[in-house]
Scaffold this motif. Structure first.
Motif, PDB file in Angstrom:
ATOM      1  N   GLY A  64      32.282  39.374  38.100  1.00  0.00           N
ATOM      2  CA  GLY A  64      33.373  39.329  37.037  1.00  0.00           C
ATOM      3  C   GLY A  64      34.621  39.156  37.746  1.00  0.00           C
ATOM      4  O   GLY A  64      34.694  38.919  38.905  1.00  0.00           O
ATOM      5  N   PRO A  65      35.781  39.052  36.856  1.00  0.00           N
ATOM      6  CA  PRO A  65      37.230  38.982  37.536  1.00  0.00           C
ATOM      7  C   PRO A  65      37.468  39.688  38.636  1.00  0.00           C
ATOM      8  O   PRO A  65      38.496  39.124  39.296  1.00  0.00           O
ATOM      9  CB  PRO A  65      37.911  38.890  36.356  1.00  0.00           C
ATOM     10  CG  PRO A  65      36.996  38.932  35.079  1.00  0.00           C
ATOM     11  CD  PRO A  65      35.935  39.215  35.347  1.00  0.00           C
ATOM     12  N   ASP A  66      37.210  40.852  38.870  1.00  0.00           N
ATOM     13  CA  ASP A  66      37.537  41.683  39.841  1.00  0.00           C
ATOM     14  C   ASP A  66      36.740  41.521  41.161  1.00  0.00           C
ATOM     15  O   ASP A  66      37.032  41.923  42.190  1.00  0.00           O
ATOM     16  CB  ASP A  66      37.305  43.090  39.471  1.00  0.00           C
ATOM     17  CG  ASP A  66      38.139  43.489  38.375  1.00  0.00           C
ATOM     18  OD1 ASP A  66      39.161  42.867  38.132  1.00  0.00           O
ATOM     19  OD2 ASP A  66      37.877  44.476  37.523  1.00  0.00           O
ATOM     20  N   ASP A  67      35.787  40.681  41.240  1.00  0.00           N
ATOM     21  CA  ASP A  67      34.970  40.432  42.408  1.00  0.00           C
ATOM     22  C   ASP A  67      35.384  39.381  43.211  1.00  0.00           C
ATOM     23  O   ASP A  67      36.333  38.173  42.625  1.00  0.00           O
ATOM     24  CB  ASP A  67      33.293  40.119  42.041  1.00  0.00           C
ATOM     25  CG  ASP A  67      32.741  41.261  41.316  1.00  0.00           C
ATOM     26  OD1 ASP A  67      32.493  42.207  41.995  1.00  0.00           O
ATOM     27  OD2 ASP A  67      32.447  41.244  39.916  1.00  0.00           O
ATOM     28  N   LYS A  68      35.291  39.250  44.391  1.00  0.00           N
ATOM     29  CA  LYS A  68      35.642  37.943  45.345  1.00  0.00           C
ATOM     30  C   LYS A  68      34.976  36.666  44.926  1.00  0.00           C
ATOM     31  O   LYS A  68      33.519  36.926  44.748  1.00  0.00           O
ATOM     32  CB  LYS A  68      35.672  38.238  46.646  1.00  0.00           C
ATOM     33  CG  LYS A  68      36.777  39.396  46.951  1.00  0.00           C
ATOM     34  CD  LYS A  68      36.614  39.681  48.716  1.00  0.00           C
ATOM     35  CE  LYS A  68      37.657  40.641  49.047  1.00  0.00           C
ATOM     36  NZ  LYS A  68      37.508  41.136  50.481  1.00  0.00           N
ATOM     37  N   HIS A 117      32.496  37.844  32.585  1.00  0.00           N
ATOM     38  CA  HIS A 117      31.396  38.482  33.543  1.00  0.00           C
ATOM     39  C   HIS A 117      30.220  37.856  33.325  1.00  0.00           C
ATOM     40  O   HIS A 117      29.587  37.663  32.446  1.00  0.00           O
ATOM     41  CB  HIS A 117      31.090  40.193  33.052  1.00  0.00           C
ATOM     42  CG  HIS A 117      32.327  40.755  33.652  1.00  0.00           C
ATOM     43  ND1 HIS A 117      33.551  41.187  32.828  1.00  0.00           N
ATOM     44  CD2 HIS A 117      32.424  41.674  34.751  1.00  0.00           C
ATOM     45  CE1 HIS A 117      34.270  42.022  33.750  1.00  0.00           C
ATOM     46  NE2 HIS A 117      33.535  42.496  34.667  1.00  0.00           N
ATOM     47  N   SER A 174      33.652  31.429  41.307  1.00  0.00           N
ATOM     48  CA  SER A 174      34.462  32.393  40.824  1.00  0.00           C
ATOM     49  C   SER A 174      34.149  32.764  39.554  1.00  0.00           C
ATOM     50  O   SER A 174      33.625  31.891  38.635  1.00  0.00           O
ATOM     51  CB  SER A 174      35.944  32.231  41.214  1.00  0.00           C
ATOM     52  OG  SER A 174      36.309  31.177  40.347  1.00  0.00           O
ATOM     53  N   HIS A 175      34.607  34.036  38.939  1.00  0.00           N
ATOM     54  CA  HIS A 175      34.355  34.551  37.575  1.00  0.00           C
ATOM     55  C   HIS A 175      35.706  34.981  37.195  1.00  0.00           C
ATOM     56  O   HIS A 175      35.819  36.263  36.905  1.00  0.00           O
ATOM     57  CB  HIS A 175      33.163  35.495  37.527  1.00  0.00           C
ATOM     58  CG  HIS A 175      31.906  34.863  37.910  1.00  0.00           C
ATOM     59  ND1 HIS A 175      31.365  34.663  39.096  1.00  0.00           N
ATOM     60  CD2 HIS A 175      30.899  34.568  36.910  1.00  0.00           C
ATOM     61  CE1 HIS A 175      30.168  34.194  39.039  1.00  0.00           C
ATOM     62  NE2 HIS A 175      29.956  33.999  37.488  1.00  0.00           N
ATOM     63  N   ASP A 176      36.515  34.188  36.920  1.00  0.00           N
ATOM     64  CA  ASP A 176      38.057  34.723  36.534  1.00  0.00           C
ATOM     65  C   ASP A 176      38.094  34.849  35.151  1.00  0.00           C
ATOM     66  O   ASP A 176      39.144  35.605  34.556  1.00  0.00           O
ATOM     67  CB  ASP A 176      39.000  33.521  36.971  1.00  0.00           C
ATOM     68  CG  ASP A 176      39.216  33.245  38.506  1.00  0.00           C
ATOM     69  OD1 ASP A 176      38.873  34.114  39.316  1.00  0.00           O
ATOM     70  OD2 ASP A 176      39.209  32.170  38.662  1.00  0.00           O
TER      71      ASP A 176
END
Length: 279
Positions: free
Chosen positions: A22-26, A78, A73-75
């Motif tokens: 999700g957005p919090d993952d690198k 999720h 990326s997953h900005d």
């Protein structure tokens, strides 16, 4: 990221990918060692490759080129789910090895590709009688046609090729109780799997895997009508790998279960009358 292999052949393999980032993952880097086409069936993710950035949503296509890196990326949401086809160099050359096509990075949701992507997913889920290797080739071929803007017009099959297709069909029918895949049938015809799929489908109007499944169904129907053997034994004898797949496939084709088909073949008119009333 979880990967579930669905099919492995010499010229093509298929895997199911599911990512929960999700957005919090690198962001993470993917690199492919062969050409690939990944159909996004759910979710969304961002991708950057060769200096270009893409946002992929359901229906989009991620196009993998050997050696290239893809920063994912997953900005915005999720997770995502993809059905991915990995192609051999020989298959890519047979389809049309144009480097510019295979380095586009991604393709947006296009109707010509989305309908095949959903057909491929239905195949992966066991909801039709198309082979995953067959739909993978068709999907890749259609991708090249759509992105390049040049549809290929197959030449009429020569008499010797038509005979080759018919003879292979007879071989498939005679050996349908055995494990047969596209590689086996193409080897029998002595041509590449890609060209065999085109030839067989063009001459006979069905794919090799469809013909194989329908041969098994035909043999099963004859057995159900002619003898009192256990339905499970008949399913395995004609070439189905498990009973549930046989029952599901038979019901889809006949409109009734194997048991009811047997009862109808023995004179139970009510079953046939019910089926006629539905139509």
């Amino acid at each position: 990221m979880t990967r579930t292999p669905l099919l492995q052949r010499g010229f093509i393999s298929v895997s199911d990918f599911r990512c929960s980032a999700g957005p919090d993952d690198k962001p993470f880097v993917e690199q492919f060692d062969c050409h690939s086409i990944s159909y996004v069936r759910k979710g969304s993710f961002g991708c950057r490759t060769r200096g270009k950035s893409f946002e992929l949503v359901a229906g989009s296509i991620l196009v993998g080129h050997p050696g290239d890196e893809y920063l994912c990326s997953h900005d915005h949401c999720h997770g995502d789910e993809c059905l991915s086809f990995f192609l051999s160099e020989g298959l890519v050359e047979a389809i049309g090895d144009r480097t510019d096509i295979w380095r586009v990075g991604a393709a947006p949701p296009l109707p010509e590709l989305m309908v095949l992507g959903e057909l491929a997913q239905a195949t992966a889920d066991g909801r039709n009688d198309v082979g995953l290797d067959e739909i993978g080739q068709l999907f890749a071929n259609r991708f090249v046609e759509v992105v390049s803007g040049r549809a290929q017009k197959p030449a009429p099959a020569a008499a010797k090729d038509r005979r080759r297709a018919v003879e292979t069909a007879l071989w498939i029918d005679a050996n349908s109780h055995r494990p047969i895949n596209l590689d086996h049938a193409a080897a029998q015809a002595e041509i590449s799997p890609f060209h065999f799929l085109r030839l067989f489908s063009s001459v006979l109007g069905v794919t090799p895997h469809q013909y194989l499944v329908r041969s098994r169904l035909r043999h099963a129907a004859r057995r159900l009508a002619d003898d009192d053997g256990a339905i499970t034994d008949i399913a395995y004898d004609v070439g189905f790998g498990d009973l549930s797949n046989f029952v599901r496939t038979f019901h889809r084709a006949a409109g009734v279960s194997p048991r009811k088909f047997r009862e109808a073949s023995r004179g139970d008119r009510k079953i046939l009358q019910e089926r006629l009333a539905l139509h």
